[in-house]
Design a protein around this motif. Structure first.
Motif, mmCIF file in Angstrom:
data_model
loop_
_atom_site.group_PDB
_atom_site.id
_atom_site.type_symbol
_atom_site.label_atom_id
_atom_site.label_comp_id
_atom_site.label_asym_id
_atom_site.label_seq_id
_atom_site.Cartn_x
_atom_site.Cartn_y
_atom_site.Cartn_z
ATOM 1 N N TRP A 30 2.866 -8.970 -42.072
ATOM 2 C CA TRP A 30 1.466 -9.154 -42.764
ATOM 3 C C TRP A 30 1.073 -10.016 -43.873
ATOM 4 O O TRP A 30 0.117 -10.673 -44.110
ATOM 5 C CB TRP A 30 1.373 -7.646 -43.331
ATOM 6 C CG TRP A 30 0.995 -6.504 -42.586
ATOM 7 C CD1 TRP A 30 1.908 -5.695 -41.994
ATOM 8 C CD2 TRP A 30 -0.163 -6.441 -41.924
ATOM 9 N NE1 TRP A 30 1.197 -4.895 -41.102
ATOM 10 C CE2 TRP A 30 -0.047 -5.267 -40.972
ATOM 11 C CE3 TRP A 30 -1.657 -6.949 -41.991
ATOM 12 C CZ2 TRP A 30 -1.136 -4.644 -40.071
ATOM 13 C CZ3 TRP A 30 -2.717 -6.702 -41.198
ATOM 14 C CH2 TRP A 30 -2.340 -5.531 -40.485
ATOM 15 N N VAL A 31 2.313 -10.628 -44.403
ATOM 16 C CA VAL A 31 2.347 -11.691 -45.308
ATOM 17 C C VAL A 31 1.881 -12.835 -44.341
ATOM 18 O O VAL A 31 1.074 -13.912 -44.918
ATOM 19 C CB VAL A 31 3.435 -11.988 -46.146
ATOM 20 C CG1 VAL A 31 3.625 -13.274 -46.869
ATOM 21 C CG2 VAL A 31 3.674 -10.924 -47.271
ATOM 22 N N GLY A 32 2.280 -13.013 -43.247
ATOM 23 C CA GLY A 32 2.014 -14.111 -42.569
ATOM 24 C C GLY A 32 0.537 -14.118 -42.093
ATOM 25 O O GLY A 32 -0.103 -15.035 -41.978
ATOM 26 N N MET A 33 0.071 -12.895 -41.802
ATOM 27 C CA MET A 33 -1.411 -12.729 -41.465
ATOM 28 C C MET A 33 -2.495 -13.269 -42.711
ATOM 29 O O MET A 33 -3.435 -13.779 -42.747
ATOM 30 C CB MET A 33 -1.758 -11.234 -41.202
ATOM 31 C CG MET A 33 -3.137 -11.105 -40.805
ATOM 32 S SD MET A 33 -3.524 -12.207 -39.289
ATOM 33 C CE MET A 33 -2.608 -11.466 -38.088
ATOM 34 N N VAL A 34 -1.947 -13.051 -43.978
ATOM 35 C CA VAL A 34 -2.462 -13.660 -45.027
ATOM 36 C C VAL A 34 -2.419 -14.842 -45.161
ATOM 37 O O VAL A 34 -3.595 -15.671 -45.563
ATOM 38 C CB VAL A 34 -2.122 -12.583 -46.394
ATOM 39 C CG1 VAL A 34 -2.381 -13.602 -47.579
ATOM 40 C CG2 VAL A 34 -2.233 -11.261 -46.452
ATOM 41 N N VAL A 35 -1.489 -15.516 -45.106
ATOM 42 C CA VAL A 35 -1.354 -16.792 -44.761
ATOM 43 C C VAL A 35 -2.277 -17.436 -43.753
ATOM 44 O O VAL A 35 -2.884 -18.466 -44.019
ATOM 45 C CB VAL A 35 0.075 -17.315 -44.617
ATOM 46 C CG1 VAL A 35 0.336 -18.683 -44.162
ATOM 47 C CG2 VAL A 35 0.914 -17.055 -45.947
ATOM 48 N N VAL A 36 -2.150 -16.883 -42.657
ATOM 49 C CA VAL A 36 -3.499 -17.553 -41.458
ATOM 50 C C VAL A 36 -4.693 -17.359 -42.038
ATOM 51 O O VAL A 36 -5.507 -18.209 -41.801
ATOM 52 C CB VAL A 36 -3.116 -16.323 -40.303
ATOM 53 C CG1 VAL A 36 -4.452 -16.454 -39.462
ATOM 54 C CG2 VAL A 36 -1.881 -16.620 -39.508
ATOM 55 N N LEU A 37 -5.370 -16.139 -42.816
ATOM 56 C CA LEU A 37 -6.572 -16.198 -43.424
ATOM 57 C C LEU A 37 -6.562 -17.312 -44.354
ATOM 58 O O LEU A 37 -7.833 -17.848 -44.442
ATOM 59 C CB LEU A 37 -6.601 -14.891 -44.099
ATOM 60 C CG LEU A 37 -6.577 -13.837 -43.169
ATOM 61 C CD1 LEU A 37 -6.851 -12.324 -43.919
ATOM 62 C CD2 LEU A 37 -7.976 -13.743 -42.342
ATOM 63 N N ILE A 38 -5.739 -17.513 -45.057
ATOM 64 C CA ILE A 38 -5.827 -18.847 -46.161
ATOM 65 C C ILE A 38 -5.953 -20.012 -45.482
ATOM 66 O O ILE A 38 -6.827 -20.954 -45.485
ATOM 67 C CB ILE A 38 -4.575 -18.908 -47.123
ATOM 68 C CG1 ILE A 38 -4.791 -17.738 -47.904
ATOM 69 C CG2 ILE A 38 -4.560 -20.074 -47.920
ATOM 70 C CD1 ILE A 38 -3.654 -17.235 -48.878
ATOM 71 N N LEU A 39 -5.363 -20.276 -44.332
ATOM 72 C CA LEU A 39 -5.230 -21.454 -43.473
ATOM 73 C C LEU A 39 -6.618 -21.482 -42.883
ATOM 74 O O LEU A 39 -7.379 -22.472 -42.637
ATOM 75 C CB LEU A 39 -4.092 -21.519 -42.437
ATOM 76 C CG LEU A 39 -2.711 -21.784 -42.942
ATOM 77 C CD1 LEU A 39 -1.738 -21.698 -41.906
ATOM 78 C CD2 LEU A 39 -2.827 -23.406 -43.503
ATOM 79 N N SER B 1 -10.344 -28.731 -39.462
ATOM 80 C CA SER B 1 -9.267 -29.485 -39.801
ATOM 81 C C SER B 1 -8.084 -29.429 -38.978
ATOM 82 O O SER B 1 -7.451 -28.262 -38.789
ATOM 83 C CB SER B 1 -8.836 -29.115 -41.300
ATOM 84 O OG SER B 1 -7.591 -29.766 -41.635
ATOM 85 N N GLN B 2 -7.681 -30.459 -37.929
ATOM 86 C CA GLN B 2 -6.681 -30.092 -37.168
ATOM 87 C C GLN B 2 -5.422 -29.669 -37.541
ATOM 88 O O GLN B 2 -4.642 -29.130 -36.855
ATOM 89 C CB GLN B 2 -6.577 -31.639 -36.275
ATOM 90 C CG GLN B 2 -7.702 -31.760 -35.405
ATOM 91 C CD GLN B 2 -8.111 -30.442 -34.302
ATOM 92 O OE1 GLN B 2 -7.005 -29.930 -33.914
ATOM 93 N NE2 GLN B 2 -9.371 -30.106 -34.091
ATOM 94 N N SER B 3 -4.959 -30.229 -38.760
ATOM 95 C CA SER B 3 -3.523 -29.943 -39.274
ATOM 96 C C SER B 3 -3.714 -28.374 -39.979
ATOM 97 O O SER B 3 -2.707 -27.755 -39.555
ATOM 98 C CB SER B 3 -3.183 -30.897 -40.530
ATOM 99 O OG SER B 3 -4.316 -30.767 -41.651
ATOM 100 N N HIS B 4 -4.474 -27.865 -40.479
ATOM 101 C CA HIS B 4 -4.656 -26.616 -40.868
ATOM 102 C C HIS B 4 -4.994 -25.751 -39.362
ATOM 103 O O HIS B 4 -4.262 -24.466 -39.475
ATOM 104 C CB HIS B 4 -5.976 -26.128 -41.740
ATOM 105 C CG HIS B 4 -5.814 -26.964 -42.927
ATOM 106 N ND1 HIS B 4 -6.352 -28.079 -43.595
ATOM 107 C CD2 HIS B 4 -4.996 -26.431 -44.123
ATOM 108 C CE1 HIS B 4 -6.001 -28.247 -44.825
ATOM 109 N NE2 HIS B 4 -5.053 -27.432 -45.111
ATOM 110 N N LEU B 5 -5.269 -26.236 -38.564
ATOM 111 C CA LEU B 5 -5.740 -25.543 -37.231
ATOM 112 C C LEU B 5 -4.449 -25.314 -36.566
ATOM 113 O O LEU B 5 -4.039 -24.185 -35.917
ATOM 114 C CB LEU B 5 -6.770 -26.021 -36.407
ATOM 115 C CG LEU B 5 -7.381 -25.282 -35.452
ATOM 116 C CD1 LEU B 5 -7.973 -24.078 -35.737
ATOM 117 C CD2 LEU B 5 -8.127 -25.990 -34.446
ATOM 118 N N SER B 6 -3.539 -26.242 -36.581
ATOM 119 C CA SER B 6 -2.254 -26.152 -35.862
ATOM 120 C C SER B 6 -1.547 -25.185 -36.575
ATOM 121 O O SER B 6 -0.643 -24.568 -35.972
ATOM 122 C CB SER B 6 -1.784 -27.575 -35.610
ATOM 123 O OG SER B 6 -1.473 -27.995 -36.683
#
Length: 162
Positions: free
Chosen positions: A68-77, A102-107
């Motif tokens: 779930w912390v990873g999912m929060v990081v995904v939302l920030i990215l 943004s390709q870097s954030h998308l990857s």
């Protein structure tokens, strides 16, 4: 409290009998005697340990929190990867906005979604192997995490061609 193996003898006399049997038998058979001679009290003590105190539960809880912390990081990215919103006022005044992802954030977002998907799948399998009773919880939050990560990856693959 009685013991299934108890034939009117006390627990102390059974333990003395077990210790003399272990001394008399060779060392290779001592583990078999210990395995067969598990008392009801020892079995009840093993099962009376709360699930929240077991290492398996702590690993599952850690994986769940990590997912779930990873999912929060995904939302920030996602916030930093998406194109800027260009309003009607900006278009009218001719103010330029960034209309590309943004390709870097998308990857990084794609990698984190894959990690969330794998962590949730591992947790679901671990929970399925562990839960055997009717009173065990189902773990709907892991299924929701798995569904969100899978749908997000499918959406990214179809709309952006990743």
């Amino acid at each position: 409290m009685g013991n299934k193996n108890d034939l009117g003898t006390s627990v102390d006399s059974q333990q003395q009998t077990q210790s003399t049997a272990q001394r008399a038998s060779p060392s290779s058979d001592s583990s078999n005697v210990e395995r067969r001679a598990m008392t009801y009290e020892q079995l009840a003590e093993r099962r009376s340990t709360p699930r929240s105190k077991t290492p398996f539960y702590k690993v599952m809880l850690g994986l769940n929190i990590f997912g779930w912390v990873g999912m929060v990081v995904v939302l920030i990215l996602f916030h930093y990867a998406r194109p800027d919103f260009i309003s009607g006022v900006q278009q009218y005044w001719g103010i330029e906005g960034d209309a590309s992802w943004s390709q870097s954030h998308l990857s990084a977002m794609t990698i984190m979604l894959q990690v969330c998907l794998i962590v949730s799948l591992v947790s679901i399998v671990m929970r399925a192997r562990r839960n055997r009773r009717r009173t065990d919880s189902f773990g709907a939050n892991l299924i929701i995490l798995f569904a969100i990560a899978a749908i997000s990856l499918i959406t990214l693959a179809t709309t952006l061609g990743l």
